[in-house]
Design a protein around this motif. Structure first.
Motif, short mmCIF file in Angstrom:
data_model
loop_
_atom_site.label_atom_id
_atom_site.label_comp_id
_atom_site.label_asym_id
_atom_site.label_seq_id
_atom_site.Cartn_x
_atom_site.Cartn_y
_atom_site.Cartn_z
N THR A 107 62.63 85.96 -19.65
CA THR A 107 61.81 84.82 -20.03
C THR A 107 60.33 85.15 -19.99
N ILE A 111 60.44 89.99 -23.16
CA ILE A 111 60.91 88.97 -24.09
C ILE A 111 61.81 89.56 -25.17
N GLU A 112 61.54 90.77 -25.59
CA GLU A 112 62.29 91.33 -26.71
C GLU A 112 63.50 92.16 -26.27
N THR A 113 63.69 92.29 -24.97
CA THR A 113 64.81 93.10 -24.50
C THR A 113 66.09 92.27 -24.48
N PRO A 114 67.21 92.83 -24.91
CA PRO A 114 68.46 92.08 -24.82
C PRO A 114 68.89 91.88 -23.37
N ILE A 117 70.95 94.70 -21.60
CA ILE A 117 70.27 95.88 -21.07
C ILE A 117 69.73 95.59 -19.67
N LEU A 121 71.19 97.54 -16.30
CA LEU A 121 70.37 98.39 -15.44
C LEU A 121 70.44 97.91 -14.00
N LEU A 243 54.56 69.58 -12.58
CA LEU A 243 54.55 70.96 -13.07
C LEU A 243 55.61 71.79 -12.36
N ARG A 246 58.83 71.08 -14.03
CA ARG A 246 58.98 71.62 -15.37
C ARG A 246 58.97 73.14 -15.41
N GLN A 256 50.19 82.83 -10.31
CA GLN A 256 49.19 82.99 -11.37
C GLN A 256 47.91 82.22 -11.09
N THR A 257 47.95 81.26 -10.17
CA THR A 257 46.72 80.54 -9.87
C THR A 257 45.82 81.32 -8.92
N ARG A 266 45.97 87.65 -11.53
CA ARG A 266 47.10 88.13 -12.33
C ARG A 266 48.05 88.98 -11.50
N ASP A 268 51.12 88.84 -11.02
CA ASP A 268 52.50 88.53 -11.40
C ASP A 268 53.48 89.52 -10.79
#
Lengths: 369, 404
Positions: A107, A111-114, A117, A121, A243, A246, A256-257, A266, A268
Motif C-alpha cells: 500500500t 506500489i507496483e510490486t505484486p 513477490i 520473500l 484520521l 480512516r 510522518q508528523t 520522514r 517512515d
C-alpha cells in the motif's frame, strides 16, 4: 517435540514481539473512538484471564504439547481431530498476518510490486528460521526486542519534541458510556492480540525453568498491553479520532508528523522496521506452532521437515483468502473473532480445563484412597 | 559438484531478487515536484500547475559544479476533472516521472476555494502514499494560484521553499500567519466543533514580470509572493478573510503565537511603547447555558519592553503595571475583533465547539449540528488577558528622558 530449551527472557521477548506484531500497526479498538486505550487495557485484563486458563492446563501436563494433552483429556480419536483443527487455525492465522503484512508493504511502499513477490520473500525467511527450530527463533527475538524498544523509545521522544501531541483529542473520556467499550473489548481486543497467545501453549514446554512461565506470561501481557495502549494514545492525540479511524496504518501517519529541527523528518523507515520485525515474529510463531503440532499428531520426525510444505500452504492461503484488502479486513473484523477466535481461544480451553480438573481430581482421590 | 551447482543457482537467484531493481526509477528520470497549484478554468475544470525543480540550476556557482544560469524551477500546467487525471496528463508535457515526495506546498486559488470548495480536491493528497500530508496548504489571495508558483524568487531559489520558509518564519516571529498542513485541514473538516483556517498568499507586482529571470536580478524583485491574511472556511468553502491585526487575534486564540510585538499609544503618540512577547499560553473554554453559548479565552503572556518613543519612568514598578494593563487591552481588542469576524461569518475556526464537546458531551450531541449558526454566532465572549512585563532590555529609562 524437538529437543530444545529456551530461557525465560527469550520467551518474554517472543511474547512481546508476537503481541506487538501486527497490533502495533493498526487502529486497535478504534470503534470505541477516543477511548480505544481503555479498550486495549480491558483487553489486556481479559488476556490475562485467558492466559491463566492456558497456564492451568499447562500445569496439569507440564511436559507435553497441547496436541498430546488434548488426546489425554478427550481420548485419542477426538483429541487428535481437535488438535488438527487447532493446527488449521494456526495456519489460517499465519496466512492472515502474512496477508496483512504484504498488503501494508504494497500500500505505501512497493506500489507496483505484486503481492505474491512480497509474501514469498517474507515467507522464505520465516520458513527458513522456523526450520532451524525454536532456539534460533528465540535468540532472534532476544536480539530484536532490544532493537524494537530502542526504536520505540527514540520514536516517542521525537514525537514529543515535534510538539504535535494534543491530549484534548482524548477527551471527553467515556463519551458514550461503558457500553461501546465493553462491546469492542469483547469483540476485538480480547482476542486480537491477547487471546492469540494460545500459540504459546505450544512453546511453554520448552522453557528451561518451568516455574517462571506464570511471571513471564503476566509480565509479557501487561508490558505489551501498556505499550499498545500508549501507542494508541499517541496516535489519537496526534491525528485525532477521525484520521486515526480512516488511516490504514495510523502509526505511519503518526511517524510522518515527526519534524524535528528541519532534518529529523520522514522517518517512515521506523514504520517499515516495526512492520517487518513484527510481521516476521507473528507469522513465524504461528507457523512454528503449526509445524510442531502437526508433526506431533502425525508423528513426523524431525518436525522441521514439515516447515516448507506448511509455509507453502500459508503462502497460497494468504494469496487466495480475499480478493481485496478491504474484504480481508472485513473478514478479520466481523467473521474471524466470533467464528474462530471465540471457540478456539476461550470456549475450548475453558472446557478442556474443566475436564482436566475433573479427571485429575479423580486421579488424586484414587492415589490417596 | 551438485552442491556447488545448487549454491551457484541460489546465488544467481538472490542476485536478481536482492538488487532492488523492481520498478526502479533512475534519478535522471524523475521530475521532482516542489509545489502544486490548483486553479479553476471557465468550464469549471481544475487546472493543475506543477513547479518542477531544475536540479542543475539550484546549486550556486560557489559550491563548484556547473551552477547553471537558468531558472531554478520550470512550471507546467495541465487540465483535468480530478487530481489523478491532471497528474497523468502532465506526462504529455513533462519528459520524466513525476515525483511527489518533495512536494511541500499546495496552493489553492481563492476562486476555486470559493466556488467549488476544498472538499473535492483534498482526498487525492490525503490518500496518495508519496505525497506527504504534512505539506503546507495556502490560499492564493487576489491572485491566481498558478502565478504564485510561477514567480521566481531570490535568496531561496526554489519558490516553494521560499513560501514555506516565509510562512514558518513569520509564524515564529510575527504571528499573523500559520503554517497549516494538509493533515490539519482534513482534521478540521472532519471535526464538527472546528472549521479550517488557512493562510493566504498575495502576489506583489505583476504575474508577467515574475516569470522571467530579470525579476530576481534586481535588488528589489518586482514580483514576489507575500503573506496576506487568513482564509476562513465554512463547510469546506472559503467565506472570508482575516487581515492584519485580526489575523493575529485569530492566531492568539488558536494558541499558535510564539513571538510577536504589541504596542500601545502613550502621551499622544501612536504606537509609543512596544512589548516584545517572548512566550504565551492561551486556553479556550466554552459552555452552553439555557441555549446560549459562553465562550472564554484566557491568555497569559510574558514579554520585555522593546521600544519606547516617549520618555517614561520604567524604573517604577507601578508604571510597568499600568503598561501591562494597556497591553492587555490591546491584545484583548485584537482577539475580540477576530472572534467578531468569525461570528459574523458563522464559522467557528477556533474550536470552541470542541471545548463544549469536552465539557458537556451530552449537550454537544444535541447541538453539534447547528453549533455554528445558533450557538457560536450568538455567543457571549469573555476574554481575559494577563500580561507580565519581565525586563526592559539593556536600558532602564530611555535616553529620551534626558534629551536636552
Amino acid at each position: 517435540m524437538e529437543k530444545a530449551k529456551i530461557t525465560a527472557y527469550q520467551l518474554f521477548a517472543l511474547v512481546l514481539l508476537f503481541e506487538l506484531g501486527s497490533a502495533l500497526l493498526v487502529a486497535l479498538g478504534i470503534e470505541a473512538k477516543q477511548d480505544a486505550w481503555i479498550v486495549i487495557l480491558l483487553g489486556m485484563i481479559g488476556g490475562l484471564l485467558i492466559f491463566f486458563v492456558f497456564y492451568r492446563l499447562y500445569c496439569f501436563y507440564p511436559d507435553c504439547l497441547p496436541t498430546e494433552y488434548l488426546q489425554k483429556i478427550m481420548g485419542k480419536g477426538l483429541g487428535k481431530s481437535v488438535a488438527f483443527l487447532y493446527m488449521l487455525y494456526n495456519v489460517y492465522l499465519a496466512a492472515r498476518v502474512l496477508r496483512d503484512f504484504g498488503a501494508m508493504l504494497l500500500t505505501f511502499a512497493y506500489i507496483e510490486t505484486p503481492l505474491f513477490i512480497a509474501n514469498t520473500l517474507m515467507i522464505l525467511v520465516i520458513v527458513y528460521s522456523v526450520s532451524k527450530g525454536i532456539e534460533v527463533l528465540a535468540r532472534t527475538g532476544e536480539l530484536f526486542l532490544v532493537f524494537i524498544y530502542f526504536l520505540a523509545g527514540s520514536g516517542v521522544l521525537l514525537v514529543l519534541f515535534s510538539g504535535v501531541i494534543d491530549l484534548h483529542n482524548l477527551q471527553p473520556v467515556l463519551e458514550n458510556g461503558w457500553k461501546p467499550i465493553i462491546k469492542t473489548t469483547v469483540r476485538e481486543t480480547i482476542y486480537f492480540p491477547f487471546g492469540e497467545l494460545i500459540v504459546f501453549t505450544m512453546i511453554m514446554p520448552y522453557l528451561r525453568d518451568a516455574k517462571k512461565i506464570r511471571n513471564v506470561g503476566i509480565f509479557g501481557v501487561i508490558v505489551s498491553g501498556i505499550s499498545l495502549a500508549l501507542v494508541m494514545v499517541i496516535n489519537i492525540s496526534i491525528l485525532g479520532v477521525d484520521l486515526t479511524e480512516r488511516s490504514q496504518f495510523p502509526l505511519l501517519s503518526t511517524i510522518q508528523t515527526i519534524q524535528v529541527a528541519d532534518f529529523l523528518e520522514r522517518l517512515d523507515v521506523y514504520f517499515v522496521i516495526a512492520l517487518i520485525v513484527g510481521g516476521f515474529f507473528k507469522v513465524a510463531m504461528f507457523i512454528y506452532a503449526a509445524v510442531i503440532g502437526t508433526a506431533n499428531i502425525f508423528t513426523v520426525t524431525p518436525p522441521s521437515r514439515l516447515s516448507y510444505p506448511i509455509g507453502l500452504v500459508v503462502l497460497i492461503l494468504s494469496m487466495t483468502m480475499a480478493s481485496s484488502f478491504p474484504e480481508h479486513l472485513k473478514e478479520g473484523v466481523s467473521i474471524v473473532p466470533l467464528l474462530l477466535h471465540l471457540p478456539f481461544q476461550i470456549i475450548f480451553p475453558v472446557l478442556l480445563l474443566g475436564v482436566a480438573y475433573w479427571k485429575n481430581r479423580k486421579h488424586k482421590k484414587q492415589g490417596t484412597g | 559438484m551438485k552442491r556447488h551447482v545448487a549454491v551457484f543457482f541460489i546465488m544467481v537467484l538472490s542476485l536478481s531478487f536482492l538488487a532492488g531493481c523492481w520498478s526502479k526509477k533512475e534519478l535522471n528520470d524523475l521530475a521532482i515536484v516542489s509545489a502544486v497549484a490548483l486553479d479553476l478554468d471557465k468550464q469549471g475544470r481544475f487546472i493543475g500547475t506543477f513547479q518542477f525543480v531544475n536540479p542543475g540550476n539550484v546549486t550556486g556557482g560557489f559550491q563548484g559544479g556547473g551552477g547553471g544560469q537558468g531558472n531554478a524551477v520550470s512550471v507546467y500546467s495541465a487540465k483535468g476533472d480530478n487530481m489523478d487525471e491532471i497528474s497523468r496528463r502532465m506526462s504529455t508535457k513533462v519528459s520524466r516521472n513525476l515525483y511527489y515526495a518533495h512536494a511541500n506546498l499546495l496552493v489553492i486559488s481563492e476562486e476555486l476555494a470559493k466556488k467549488k470548495g476544498i472538499l473535492p480536491i483534498l482526498d487525492a493528497f490525503d490518500r496518495d502514499p508519496t505525497f506527504r500530508n504534512t505539506a503546507t496548504v495556502v490560499i492564493s489571495h487576489q491572485a491566481k494560484a498558478a502565478d504564485l508558483v510561477k514567480t521566481l524568487t531570490a535568496i531561496d531559489k526554489i519558490p516553494a521553499n521560499k513560501m514555506i520558509k516565509m510562512l514558518r518564519f513569520s509564524e515564529r516571529v510575527y504571528g499573523g500567519t500559520m503554517n497549516v498542513m494538509i493533515m490539519d485541514v482534513v482534521r478540521d473538516l472532519t471535526d464538527d466543533g472546528k472549521q479550517p483556517v488557512i493562510s493566504g498568499l498575495n502576489l506583489k507586482g505583476s504575474a508577467e514580470t515574475g516569470k522571467t529571470l530579470q525579476n530576481i536580478m534586481q535588488t528589489t524583485p518586482e514580483s514576489a509572493p507575500q503573506i496576506g491574511g487568513l482564509a476562513l472556511f465554512k463547510d469546506g468553502k472559503l467565506t472570508g478573510w482575516l487581515n492584519g491585526s485580526k489575523a493575529r487575534g485569530a492566531v492568539w486564540t488558536l494558541n499558535k503565537i510564539k513571538k510577536t510585538e504589541i504596542n500601545i499609544n502613550k502621551k499622544g503618540k501612536k504606537a509609543a511603547i512596544v512589548l516584545e512577547v517572548i512566550r504565551q499560553n492561551t486556553k479556550i473554554s466554552a459552555t452552553t447555558i439555557d441555549g446560549t453559548a459562553h465562550l472564554m479565552v484566557k491568555v497569559e503572556t510574558e514579554g520585555n519592553i522593546g521600544e519606547t518613543k516617549v520618555p517614561i519612568n520604567l524604573k517604577d514598578p507601578m508604571v510597568i503595571k499600568r503598561l501591562e494593563y494597556g497591553f492587555e487591552g490591546a491584545i484583548e481588542k485584537e482577539i475580540k475583533s477576530a472572534i467578531t469576524v468569525a461570528q459574523k461569518k458563522k464559522t467557528d475556526i477556533f474550536g470552541f465547539g470542541d471545548a463544549v464537546h469536552r465539557s458537556q458531551p451530552e449537550t454537544w450531541k444535541r447541538i453539534s449540528k447547528n453549533w455554528d449558526e445558533d450557538y457560536f454566532a450568538k455567543a457571549n465572549v469573555k476574554i481575559k488577558v494577563d500580561v507580565f512585563v519581565r525586563r526592559t532590555g539593556l536600558r532602564s529609562n530611555s535616553f529620551l528622558s534626558d534629551v536636552k
